[in-house]
Structure formats: structure tokens, C-alpha cells
Design a protein around this motif. Structure first.
Motif, short mmCIF file in Angstrom:
data_model
loop_
_atom_site.label_atom_id
_atom_site.label_comp_id
_atom_site.label_asym_id
_atom_site.label_seq_id
_atom_site.Cartn_x
_atom_site.Cartn_y
_atom_site.Cartn_z
N CYS A 138 -24.54 111.14 25.36
CA CYS A 138 -24.88 112.40 26.03
C CYS A 138 -23.83 112.82 27.05
N LEU A 139 -22.64 112.21 26.99
CA LEU A 139 -21.60 112.55 27.96
C LEU A 139 -21.15 114.01 27.80
N ALA A 140 -21.01 114.69 28.93
CA ALA A 140 -20.50 116.06 28.92
C ALA A 140 -19.01 116.09 29.16
N ASP A 141 -18.48 115.00 29.73
CA ASP A 141 -17.07 114.92 30.09
C ASP A 141 -16.66 113.46 30.04
N GLU A 142 -15.36 113.22 30.14
CA GLU A 142 -14.84 111.85 30.18
C GLU A 142 -15.48 111.09 31.34
N SER A 143 -15.79 109.82 31.12
CA SER A 143 -16.39 108.97 32.13
C SER A 143 -15.53 107.73 32.29
N ALA A 144 -15.41 107.23 33.51
CA ALA A 144 -14.59 106.05 33.77
C ALA A 144 -15.38 104.99 34.51
N VAL A 145 -15.12 103.73 34.13
CA VAL A 145 -15.63 102.59 34.88
C VAL A 145 -14.48 102.15 35.79
N VAL A 146 -14.75 102.08 37.10
CA VAL A 146 -13.68 101.88 38.09
C VAL A 146 -14.02 100.71 39.02
N TRP A 147 -12.99 99.88 39.27
CA TRP A 147 -13.09 98.84 40.30
C TRP A 147 -12.58 99.46 41.59
N GLN A 148 -13.44 99.50 42.63
CA GLN A 148 -13.02 100.07 43.90
C GLN A 148 -13.86 99.48 45.03
N GLY A 185 -14.45 96.52 46.05
CA GLY A 185 -15.28 95.35 45.79
C GLY A 185 -16.42 95.53 44.82
N LYS A 186 -16.49 96.69 44.16
CA LYS A 186 -17.55 96.87 43.18
C LYS A 186 -17.07 97.71 42.01
N ILE A 187 -17.80 97.54 40.89
CA ILE A 187 -17.49 98.27 39.67
C ILE A 187 -18.54 99.36 39.50
N THR A 188 -18.09 100.61 39.47
CA THR A 188 -18.99 101.74 39.31
C THR A 188 -18.59 102.57 38.10
N GLN A 189 -19.54 103.36 37.63
CA GLN A 189 -19.25 104.31 36.57
C GLN A 189 -19.76 105.67 37.00
N GLU A 190 -18.86 106.64 37.01
CA GLU A 190 -19.20 108.03 37.29
C GLU A 190 -19.38 108.72 35.95
N LEU A 191 -20.46 109.49 35.81
CA LEU A 191 -20.65 110.19 34.54
C LEU A 191 -21.41 111.48 34.74
N ILE A 192 -21.14 112.41 33.85
CA ILE A 192 -21.88 113.66 33.78
C ILE A 192 -22.51 113.69 32.39
N VAL A 193 -23.84 113.77 32.36
CA VAL A 193 -24.55 113.80 31.08
C VAL A 193 -25.00 115.22 30.77
N ARG A 194 -24.89 115.56 29.51
CA ARG A 194 -25.37 116.86 29.02
C ARG A 194 -26.83 116.69 28.62
N LEU A 212 -12.97 91.01 36.56
CA LEU A 212 -11.77 91.70 37.05
C LEU A 212 -11.78 91.89 38.57
N GLU A 213 -12.35 90.97 39.30
CA GLU A 213 -12.52 91.14 40.74
C GLU A 213 -11.24 91.19 41.54
N ASN A 214 -10.13 90.70 41.03
CA ASN A 214 -8.89 90.65 41.81
C ASN A 214 -7.94 91.81 41.54
N LEU A 215 -8.45 92.88 41.01
CA LEU A 215 -7.63 94.05 40.73
C LEU A 215 -7.34 94.84 42.00
N PRO A 216 -6.22 95.58 42.00
CA PRO A 216 -6.00 96.49 43.13
C PRO A 216 -7.05 97.61 43.09
N THR A 217 -7.33 98.17 44.26
CA THR A 217 -8.35 99.21 44.32
C THR A 217 -7.71 100.56 44.57
N PRO A 218 -8.03 101.59 43.87
CA PRO A 218 -8.94 101.65 42.73
C PRO A 218 -8.20 101.35 41.41
#
Length: 163
Positions: free
Chosen positions: A120-130, A132-141, A101-107
Motif C-alpha cells: 500500500c506504499l504511496a511513495d518510496e520508503s526507507a529503513v534508516v539507522w539513526q 541508535g535506532k532503526i526506523t521506517q518512514e512510510l506513506i501508505v495509500r 547493523l548497530e555500528n553504522l554511521p548515523t544516519p
């Protein structure tokens, strides 16, 4: 080294409402392990809401192995006290990378994950293209403890095509 698929950058951002293991506070640090690799953050003195903002890098050879996270309270004269643990399955994150998915608009949010009995997720987590890279922000319980969460960010560096 030939069987390394890639590098997983794990940014350990902060701890949230960690348990008290000393008289009034704790001196927490985090270990991040996968297979036989084990890395750790610095110790933050007397703080149950520490901010590490440290990046640890794991070499991934088998994506089916979970990333294990353990929080400890540093002690000087006795064994360090465990302050909870969590496991992260990186396969769903890696599946998003395979989508090409490299040609997506950012973010752009690629996929969302929700807390369940299977993670172990404490909250919703998203994988995001931004940017030039794909990251995942997460909070684990943290498990096996009364309270505590750790905020993380995952980022993948693919080594399979770089030969």
C-alpha cells in the motif's frame, strides 16, 4: 506475555488529502490493529489533512500478521464512516533489524522499498539507522476510497533478550 517478540511503535503522523465524508469536511481518526489488538488516535475536527503525531504501541507475537490501518470519520448520531484502509507487512522491516547493523554511521539508509501492487506504499520508503535506532518512514495509500494517504513511522523495541 512470554511469546511477545517485541513492541512495534507506530507513530501516526498525518493524513493527506483524505476524503470528505460530511457536508464540507471530515472529522478523521485512525485505528491501528494487529491480531486482536486495536488502538486509535484522537479525532481531528473538520480537517482532511489532519496532523495526529500520535504514537501507538502494538505487542507483536506473530510478525506474519499485517498491521491494519483504517481511517474513519467520527459521527455523533450515526455509525462512523470509513475513509479508507491499508495493510503493512512488517516482516521486511524486521529483516533489517536482524542484520545487526548497530555500528553504522548515523544516519544510514539500510533498505528502500518501492510502491507496488503487493503493498500500500504511496511513495518510496526507507529503513534508516539513526541515533541508535532503526526506523521506517512510510506513506501508505488508502484502499477502498477515492483519495487519501497516511504518513507513518515504525520503530521496534525488541523484548526477546530482555528476560
Amino acid at each position: 506475555m512470554d511469546n511477545i517478540m517485541g513492541l512495534l511503535k507506530v507513530r501516526v503522523k498525518r493524513g493527506i488529502n483524505l476524503v470528505v465524508r460530511d457536508v464540507m469536511s471530515s472529522d478523521p481518526y485512525v485505528t491501528v490493529s494487529m491480531g486482536n489488538q486495536k488502538l486509535k488516535t484522537c479525532v481531528i475536527k473538520k480537517n482532511c489533512n489532519p496532523e495526529w503525531n500520535e504514537e501507538l504501541t502494538l505487542s507483536v507475537t506473530d510478525p506474519s500478521l499485517p498491521v491494519k490501518l483504517t481511517v474513519y470519520d467520527k459521527d455523533i448520531f450515526t455509525k462512523d464512516d470509513q475513509m479508507g484502509d491499508a495493510e503493512i507487512d512488517i516482516r521486511p522491516y524486521l529483516e533489517c533489524l536482524e542484520m545487526g547493523l548497530e555500528n553504522l554511521p548515523t544516519p544510514t539508509t539500510i533498505r528502500r522499498f518501492y510502491p507496488s501492487k503487493d503493498n500500500c506504499l504511496a511513495d518510496e520508503s526507507a529503513v534508516v539507522w539513526q541515533n541508535g535506532k532503526i526506523t521506517q518512514e512510510l506513506i501508505v495509500r488508502l484502499r477502498n476510497v477515492e483519495t487519501g494517504e497516511v504518513e507513518l513511522q515504525l520503530y521496534w523495541i525488541d523484548l526477546r533478550d530482555s528476560k
